[in-house]
Design an enzyme around this catalytic site. Structure first.
Site, PDB file in Angstrom:
ATOM      1  N   GLU A  79     -13.309 -29.516  -3.267  1.00 38.13           N
ATOM      2  CA  GLU A  79     -14.270 -28.435  -3.070  1.00 38.13           C
ATOM      3  C   GLU A  79     -15.716 -28.906  -3.030  1.00 38.13           C
ATOM      4  OE1 GLU A  79     -13.416 -25.797  -1.964  1.00 38.13           O
ATOM      5  OE2 GLU A  79     -11.330 -25.579  -2.560  1.00 38.13           O
ATOM      6  N   ASP A 108      -5.756 -22.556 -12.294  1.00 40.51           N
ATOM      7  CA  ASP A 108      -6.559 -21.442 -11.785  1.00 40.51           C
ATOM      8  C   ASP A 108      -7.855 -21.264 -12.566  1.00 40.51           C
ATOM      9  OD1 ASP A 108      -5.100 -20.566  -9.614  1.00 40.51           O
ATOM     10  OD2 ASP A 108      -3.872 -19.186 -10.778  1.00 40.51           O
ATOM     11  N   HIS A 141     -16.699 -23.816   5.821  1.00 42.20           N
ATOM     12  CA  HIS A 141     -16.098 -24.365   4.609  1.00 42.20           C
ATOM     13  C   HIS A 141     -14.615 -24.672   4.824  1.00 42.20           C
ATOM     14  CE1 HIS A 141     -15.885 -24.887   0.180  1.00 42.20           C
ATOM     15  NE2 HIS A 141     -14.632 -24.480   0.359  1.00 42.20           N
ATOM     16  N   GLU A 142     -13.876 -23.675   5.325  1.00 41.87           N
ATOM     17  CA  GLU A 142     -12.434 -23.894   5.498  1.00 41.87           C
ATOM     18  C   GLU A 142     -12.156 -24.970   6.548  1.00 41.87           C
ATOM     19  OE1 GLU A 142     -10.866 -22.705   3.187  1.00 41.87           O
ATOM     20  OE2 GLU A 142     -12.289 -21.182   2.546  1.00 41.87           O
ATOM     21  N   HIS A 168     -12.500 -28.472   5.161  1.00 40.56           N
ATOM     22  CA  HIS A 168     -11.329 -28.928   4.419  1.00 40.56           C
ATOM     23  C   HIS A 168     -10.364 -29.741   5.294  1.00 40.56           C
ATOM     24  CE1 HIS A 168     -11.500 -27.490   0.342  1.00 40.56           C
ATOM     25  NE2 HIS A 168     -11.778 -26.254   0.696  1.00 40.56           N
ATOM     26  N   GLU A 198      -7.562 -22.855   3.338  1.00 35.48           N
ATOM     27  CA  GLU A 198      -7.617 -23.827   4.417  1.00 35.48           C
ATOM     28  C   GLU A 198      -6.262 -24.319   4.891  1.00 35.48           C
ATOM     29  OE1 GLU A 198      -8.026 -26.092   0.462  1.00 35.48           O
ATOM     30  OE2 GLU A 198      -8.720 -24.205   1.308  1.00 35.48           O
ATOM     31  N   TYR A 234     -17.336 -26.783  -7.014  1.00 36.09           N
ATOM     32  CA  TYR A 234     -18.026 -26.480  -5.764  1.00 36.09           C
ATOM     33  C   TYR A 234     -19.478 -26.977  -5.800  1.00 36.09           C
ATOM     34  CZ  TYR A 234     -14.236 -23.243  -4.412  1.00 36.09           C
ATOM     35  OH  TYR A 234     -13.031 -22.696  -4.082  1.00 36.09           O
TER      36      TYR A 234
END
Length: 658
Positions: free
Chosen positions: A360, A416, A337-338, A341, A313, A424
């Site tokens: 998220e 990560d 979704h992006e 953001h 994003e 999410y």
């Protein structure tokens, strides 16, 4: 960042930062309020264990980049000039995050405007955090300039030869700064607790076009209006480091609306523009729900298939995987979704990776609302069911510590490694719980107030909880108890209060699957002809752990799953084929793994392959061919999976000790 609503996420996101107070909505009697949190407690929640920076002493407030992209050496040469806000007037050092950077010179601006050499030390590299760069600044210089060169293996950059691109004419380079990979191409405070504005001057070969997460130089139109190897950019809104982004290649622009368009290689720009033609409608839908879009433009860059994620994003320039283009817009929730953001993430962000759900989870909820408005409740509900089914598969007794929305310090060793289903799916489920208890209209008003109140800041889960107590729990007494709220935020698993979602379309899919498993009856062509990607995904995901090879062959003959161009279907079909010993799919599996570098789509198949000696051999052979085109993030994931399997194989081969 989006692994796709059809998730099997392997990571979560780092976030935006404390920030630009002048852009926040002014407080007045009509503004929502947050309960008081002491300065000490707030500071504790802001501590970022994944950064060497000390923003309580000094913060970067502006970054000026001067870069030269060298495709032959696969490096960026350049300088980063940091404008500093010295908070602690006794501080004498500036600590920055770096990873595999070669530092050639560091100078500081004096009070008289002249520049002087500064002493510095680069610490040994930590596997996760990289190397701390300590710069001696006894005079607390207002600006510091670092001249440096990146490594050809920089974790945040991918270099593709011309042969690896669609057009085969011009090499391609792009960045992926999230989670903490910005430090591999810029020396900076790589933490979401620091926001800064930035400018960039970029030199490239003249046949290459550059885009960044910023506006083109003044006077350039939406598409940059030139390709001369000399480009300038400016980002006036303060952003965190993980939203720094650059893409360089044979790129052309096609508008979708007066504030949105797509950048892509010439061969794919029309296809991408057609698939994403609803983007302006999505922007308008989100604005209607949550207030004005504050980033001026929403453009997109279509990346090669090696991009390790679904989308990223970056403000003004979302980076996208081409695997979202399947011809029927069934996967364009990625864009929703992006885009979402732009409110939940880029505007209001989590302060550290342990609060990743604030990015998220809220974004996935907003994405569902956009999908519901544009494509109907049926489709939004199907995607919710898929995400929650995958959550149930991912949650286990072994990963309970990572099932908590408000994570604890020390539990997340590498940002990560956030559990995707937590940040999410569980985060979005929490939002839907609050919406259903409070009522949609009142909850929409709450979220809009939340985005306004914390605009251009990063916050912790505790700050969200304080704000929600004042503006939800106390404002609407008797609808959500503090105990219910805290269970969602601080306990593993899914609370019993979770609202359930069903899908009539999935009920029909379940019946069709049962007919096949019980009697070998293939679903009627008249029905499957109308099935969307979501329905096919649900059909395959509901299969037993293994099928007989003849069952797979029957499905393949009817629906051509092997060799499918739809990555979401391939992600489910190929692991099932591997587990079932359906070796007829091996050739297409290898082609798929060589062609696509998106981790979400390929890692499930690699993880199944390495479970048997024959599969491990195929995985190693395929990876050897695919590796030159993989992003460093993807390469690391595959190498780790293969190494773990080989270690387990070697251990099993050792004779038992007496």
């Amino acid at each position: 960042m989006r692994h796709s609503i059809l998730m099997l996420s392997l990571a979560a996101v780092l976030a935006v930062t404390a920030g630009c107070k002048r852009d926040a909505a002014p407080a007045d009697a009509n503004q929502p309020t947050a309960t008081a949190t002491s300065a000490t407690a707030a500071a504790a929640h802001m501590i970022d264990e994944h950064s060497y920076a000390e923003p309580d002493k000094v913060k970067v407030k502006d970054l000026a980049l001067d870069l030269k992209v060298d495709f032959d050496r696969k490096v960026i040469d350049g300088s980063a000039t940091l404008a500093l806000d010295w908070i602690d007037q006794t501080a004498t050092q500036l600590n920055l995050d770096t990873r595999d950077l070669t530092i050639s010179k560091i100078v500081g601006e004096r009070s008289d405007g002249k520049w002087e050499d500064l002493k510095y030390a680069l610490a040994p590299a930590d596997k996760v955090l990289g190397s701390k760069l300590t710069i001696e600044t006894p005079k607390r210089n207002p600006r510091v300039r670092i001249t440096y060169t990146t490594s050809p293996g920089a974790s945040g950059l991918q270099w593709l030869t011309a042969a690896m691109t669609e057009g085969k004419k011009t090499p391609f380079m792009f960045s992926q700064s999230q989670q903490i990979h910005a430090r591999s191409w810029v020396p900076l405070q790589d933490t979401p607790s620091v926001r800064f504005t930035y400018t960039a001057h970029v030199l490239t070969p003249k046949d290459a076009m550059v885009v960044m997460s910023a506006a083109f130089e003044p006077g350039a139109d939406n598409s940059g209006n030139k390709r001369d190897g000399d480009y300038s950019f400016k980002m006036s809104n303060a952003i965190p480091s993980y939203l720094l982004a650059i893409g360089v290649g044979d790129l052309v622009f096609k508008p979708i609306s007066n504030r949105s368009g797509i950048w892509a290689e010439p061969a794919s720009v029309d296809r991408a523009a057609n698939e994403f033609s609803d983007t302006e409608k999505m922007i308008q839908t989100a604005e209607k729900l949550y207030g004005p879009y504050r980033w001026e433009r929403y453009d997109m860059l279509l990346l090669p298939p090696s991009f390790p994620y679904g989308g990223m994003e970056n403000p003004r320039m979302t980076f996208l995987t081409p695997t979202a283009i399947v011809g029927d817009k069934s996967l364009v929730s990625l864009i929703a979704h992006e885009l979402a953001h732009s409110w939940s993430g880029n505007l209001v962000t989590f302060s550290t990776a342990k609060d990743a759900w604030l990015n998220e989870g809220v974004t996935t909820y907003v994405e569902g609302r956009i999908d519901e408005e544009l494509y109907g409740k049926d489709r939004a509900d199907m995607e919710r069911v898929i995400a929650r089914n995958e959550l149930k598969q991912e949650f286990s007794e072994e990963n309970k510590a990572l099932q908590v929305l408000a994570g604890k310090p020390g539990e997340l060793k590498d940002p990560d490694d956030n559990l995707g289903s937590t940040v999410y799916a569980k985060g979005a489920w929490f939002m839907q719980f609050l919406e259903q208890r409070i009522g949609r209209a009142d909850f929409d008003a709450f979220l809009r107030g939340y985005f306004d109140h914390f605009a251009f800041q990063s916050i912790s889960s505790q700050q969200f909880a304080d704000y929600a107590k004042a503006n939800l729990l106390d404002k609407y007494p008797g609808k959500v108890t503090q105990a219910e709220f805290d269970e969602w935020l601080h306990e593993p698993g899914i609370p019993a209060t979770a609202p359930q979602v069903t899908s009539a379309r999935f009920d029909a899919v379940d019946a069709a699957r049962k007919g096949f498993l019980d009697a070998g009856t293939l679903p009627a062509a008249a029905a499957t002809k109308q099935w969307s990607t979501q329905e096919w995904v649900h059909f395959i995901e509901g299969m037993p752990e293994t099928l007989k090879p003849e069952q797979l062959a029957a499905l393949d003959a009817a629906y051509h799953f092997t060799g499918t161009p739809n990555g979401e279907i391939a992600q489910r079909w190929y692991p099932l084929a591997v587990r079932s010993g359906y070796t007829q799919a091996n050739a297409e599996i290898a082609k798929f793994l060589e062609r696509v570098g998106r981790r979400k789509l390929i890692m499930p198949t690699y993880k199944e392959l390495v479970k048997t000696p024959a599969g491990l051999a195929l995985a190693e052979e395929t990876f050897a061919k695919a590796k030159p085109g993989y992003h460093p993030i993807t390469t690391g994931s595959v190498e780790s999976t293969i190494a773990d399997a080989k270690a387990a194989e070697a251990k099993a081969a050792q004779p038992a000790s007496k």
